[in-house]
Design an enzyme around this catalytic site. Structure first.
Site, PDB file in Angstrom:
ATOM      1  N   ASP A  75       0.455  -0.750  -0.089  1.00 53.31           N
ATOM      2  CA  ASP A  75      -0.028   0.158  -0.024  1.00 53.31           C
ATOM      3  C   ASP A  75       0.948   1.416  -0.100  1.00 53.31           C
ATOM      4  OD1 ASP A  75       1.051  -0.051   2.359  1.00 53.31           O
ATOM      5  OD2 ASP A  75      -0.442  -1.262   3.189  1.00 53.31           O
ATOM      6  N   ASP A  77       1.291   4.969   1.714  1.00 54.15           N
ATOM      7  CA  ASP A  77       1.730   5.835   2.482  1.00 54.15           C
ATOM      8  C   ASP A  77       1.686   7.534   1.863  1.00 54.15           C
ATOM      9  OD1 ASP A  77       0.093   4.213   4.686  1.00 54.15           O
ATOM     10  OD2 ASP A  77       1.865   3.508   4.873  1.00 54.15           O
ATOM     11  N   ASP A 156       9.264   3.841  12.836  1.00 56.06           N
ATOM     12  CA  ASP A 156       9.751   2.549  14.094  1.00 56.06           C
ATOM     13  C   ASP A 156      11.215   2.301  13.892  1.00 56.06           C
ATOM     14  OD1 ASP A 156       8.655   1.587  11.324  1.00 56.06           O
ATOM     15  OD2 ASP A 156       7.673   0.262  12.431  1.00 56.06           O
TER      16      ASP A 156
HETATM   17  P1  ATP Z   1       3.619  -2.461   5.172  1.00 55.57           P
HETATM   18  O1  ATP Z   1       2.303  -1.680   4.359  1.00 55.57           O
HETATM   19  O2  ATP Z   1       4.257  -3.508   3.964  1.00 55.57           O
HETATM   20  O3  ATP Z   1       3.155  -3.583   6.495  1.00 55.57           O
HETATM   21  P2  ATP Z   1       4.502  -0.808   6.105  1.00 55.57           P
HETATM   22  O4  ATP Z   1       6.225   0.104   6.966  1.00 55.57           O
HETATM   23  O5  ATP Z   1       4.616   0.020   4.832  1.00 55.57           O
HETATM   24  O6  ATP Z   1       4.924  -1.928   5.767  1.00 55.57           O
HETATM   25  P3  ATP Z   1       2.309   0.196   7.500  1.00 55.57           P
HETATM   26  O7  ATP Z   1       1.875  -0.565   8.880  1.00 55.57           O
HETATM   27  O8  ATP Z   1       2.201   0.195   6.496  1.00 55.57           O
HETATM   28  O9  ATP Z   1       4.144  -0.303   6.866  1.00 55.57           O
HETATM   29  O10 ATP Z   1       2.841   1.697   8.102  1.00 55.57           O
HETATM   30  C1  ATP Z   1       3.439   2.751   7.458  1.00 55.57           C
HETATM   31  C2  ATP Z   1       4.452   3.232   7.987  1.00 55.57           C
HETATM   32  O11 ATP Z   1       3.630   3.676   8.927  1.00 55.57           O
HETATM   33  C3  ATP Z   1       5.867   2.310   8.420  1.00 55.57           C
HETATM   34  O12 ATP Z   1       6.884   2.577   7.119  1.00 55.57           O
HETATM   35  C4  ATP Z   1       6.482   3.463   9.591  1.00 55.57           C
HETATM   36  O13 ATP Z   1       6.981   4.483   9.064  1.00 55.57           O
HETATM   37  C5  ATP Z   1       5.010   3.815  10.210  1.00 55.57           C
HETATM   38  N1  ATP Z   1       4.742   3.528  11.217  1.00 55.57           N
HETATM   39  C6  ATP Z   1       3.514   1.956  11.494  1.00 55.57           C
HETATM   40  N2  ATP Z   1       3.551   1.895  12.242  1.00 55.57           N
HETATM   41  C7  ATP Z   1       4.055   2.478  13.509  1.00 55.57           C
HETATM   42  C8  ATP Z   1       4.261   1.759  14.513  1.00 55.57           C
HETATM   43  N3  ATP Z   1       4.306   1.444  15.255  1.00 55.57           N
HETATM   44  N4  ATP Z   1       5.558   2.782  15.188  1.00 55.57           N
HETATM   45  C9  ATP Z   1       6.186   4.126  14.417  1.00 55.57           C
HETATM   46  N5  ATP Z   1       6.041   3.973  13.436  1.00 55.57           N
HETATM   47  C10 ATP Z   1       4.914   3.115  12.401  1.00 55.57           C
HETATM   48 MG    MG Z   2       2.057   0.332   4.109  1.00 53.95          MG
END
Ligand code: ATP
Ligand code: MG
Length: 458
Positions: A75, A77, A156
């Protein structure tokens, strides 16, 4: 050297590192290698629009990381200087989401672009409407806005603190995120213990990314996990349910499972199952095989359902509890039903499981004994059930793990070639989920609301 000097030097080094981390490394197009063709057109539209209105806006997180690594982002962001209200006003097709972590979903048919305002760490002058931290250090509300440098510090992992700018096609990487991605390292931003305390789910995320990307968890990031694993107790059950789906139903279940066990996190999610696998060889084999089969199905492009997965994970505990009831002279079927209720009730304390999944879980379990009855019309009656396919797969799984069911799986495999079965299958009522109206989805496994719930401190 005096102890005071040593402490001062350490403190200075830490302060210097924090200062360096909050300055980005700017990578040009040919260095980071991300081409616009890899990115979602809708996400780019959101960036162009925000930029045109004078706001800063970047792609951030997994979409930058995965595109850089040549993988397909799940996805997209966006992080921006515009407030949620301003974003909401700018896009007709958007809605404001969340209270504790406010953000905006911009909807393009089935694709949802999540737009979040740059966050900063709360200072003392901020009121509890904007930011709130629990006694244990857990962040309960996180709505204090800042600039991109502040925002990066709140991410994170370093590999998730990379921002793609569509104005000049650069990537802004913080805290050596780019280098860590090259070195295949999962490294927390900031002090690991503090960051885990703020949000213990970050421990699960570290494991998930290590498994998904085949990265190592950096030494300081992994060191406190075992000790801090019990903090997982503080996380609301619905959020953990969403995390479980992401952990196990994304194609890396086996590696994830082994890492979760190694870091003492699996028992936090599935305490009953942990007890069984720790001291029972069949249970251990059964759970590992469930993980293998889940991954194999995903690789083959087949669907995986949460209810089958949960039914399998709780099966060893169910059998244990049922045996206790049988020992009290309760007949097998009532013993199974009582055990099913008890096991599910216990599991719900850790992860919620929506009713639409607990019902089919119980049906799969219930059908295990009905599969024994094959005489006369009985086989056709069993085959009529919507849950036939899942319950049949479950029989095969049990046999695969060494349970002796006296050729039951084979019998039912052959039965599916008979005219009787084909007629029954043709008349089977469609499953409810096939007739349900579809809502826009952000991913193939979670609605926008599911996702919001799963997101950070909720
Ligand atoms: P994926 O979508 O492949 O699972 P992602 O890294 O994009 O991985 P998301 O849950 O979509 O994970 O979150 C998007 C972004 O938001 C992350 O890359 C991170 O920068 C931030 N993020 C998400 N959850 C947290 C958290 N619990 N603490 C701090 N930052 C977070
Ligand atoms: Mg994501």
């Amino acid at each position: 050297m005096s102890i005071v000097n040593t402490v001062a030097r350490l403190f200075n080094r830490k302060a210097k590192k924090a200062e360096n981390d909050s300055k980005p490394q700017i990578l040009q197009r040919k260095e980071h290698g991300i081409s616009r063709r890899q990115l979602s057109e809708n996400a780019l539209k959101v960036l162009y629009r925000l930029n045109k209105e004078g706001y800063d806006a970047y792609l951030v997180g997994g979409c930058v990381r995965d595109s850089m690594l040549g993988a397909h982002p799940k996805d997209f962001d966006v992080a921006t200087s515009a407030t949620p209200e301003q974003v909401n006003q700018l896009f007709r097709n958007s809605r404001l989401i969340g209270r504790r972590f406010k953000l905006v979903h911009v909807l393009f048919g089935r694709e949802v672009i999540e737009v979040a305002t740059f966050r900063t760490s709360p200072k003392e002058e901020h009121n509890s409407q904007q930011a709130k931290t629990g006694d244990s250090g857990m962040i309960l509300r996180d709505n204090v806005y800042g600039n991109i440098n502040d925002d990066a510090m709140r991410r994170d992992f370093t590999i998730n603190a990379m921002y793609y700018c569509v104005k000049d096609f650069t990537v802004h990487s913080y805290a050596d995120g780019y280098q860590d991605a090259q070195d295949k390292l999962i490294r927390l931003m900031g002090d690991p213990e503090t960051r885990y305390r703020e949000d213990p789910v970050r421990m699960l995320r570290a494991i998930r990314f290590a498994a998904k990307l085949d990265f190592e968890i950096e030494h300081d990031t992994k060191a406190p996990i075992k000790m801090m694993a019990p903090l997982m107790e503080q996380i609301p059950a619905p959020r953990l349910f969403e995390e479980v789906l992401k952990l196990f139903l994304s194609g890396n279940a086996l590696v994830t499972y082994r890492l979760l066990r190694e870091y003492k996190l699996f028992g936090e999610l599935f305490p009953l199952t942990e007890q069984c696998v720790a001291d029972d060889e069949f249970a251990a084999r059964f759970v590992e095989q469930t993980m293998i089969n889940t991954d194999t199905r995903i690789q083959a492009g087949k669907s995986v359902t949460p209810y089958y997965f949960f039914a399998a994970l709780l099966w060893p505990s169910l059998q244990r509890v049922q045996a206790e009831f049988l020992a009290q002279d309760i007949p097998p079927q009532p013993a199974l039903h009582k055990a099913a209720s008890r096991v599910i009730e216990q599991q719900l304390k850790r992860t919620s499981i929506p009713k639409r999944f607990t019902i089919p879980m119980k049906e799969i379990w219930d059908m295990q004994s009905r599969f024994q009855k094959k005489k006369g019309k009985k086989a056709a009656e069993v085959a009529e059930s919507n849950r036939f396919r899942a319950a049949y797969d479950f029989i095969l799984l049990r046999e695969q793990c060494g349970e002796n069911l006296k050729g039951l799986g084979n019998w039912w495999t052959n039965y599916q070639d008979t005219a009787e079965y084909k007629e029954v299958a043709a008349n089977r009522k469609p499953e409810e989920r096939h007739v349900k109206k579809r809502r826009p989805r952000r991913t193939n496994r979670g609605t926008p609301n599911d996702r919001q719930r799963s997101r950070r401190p909720e």
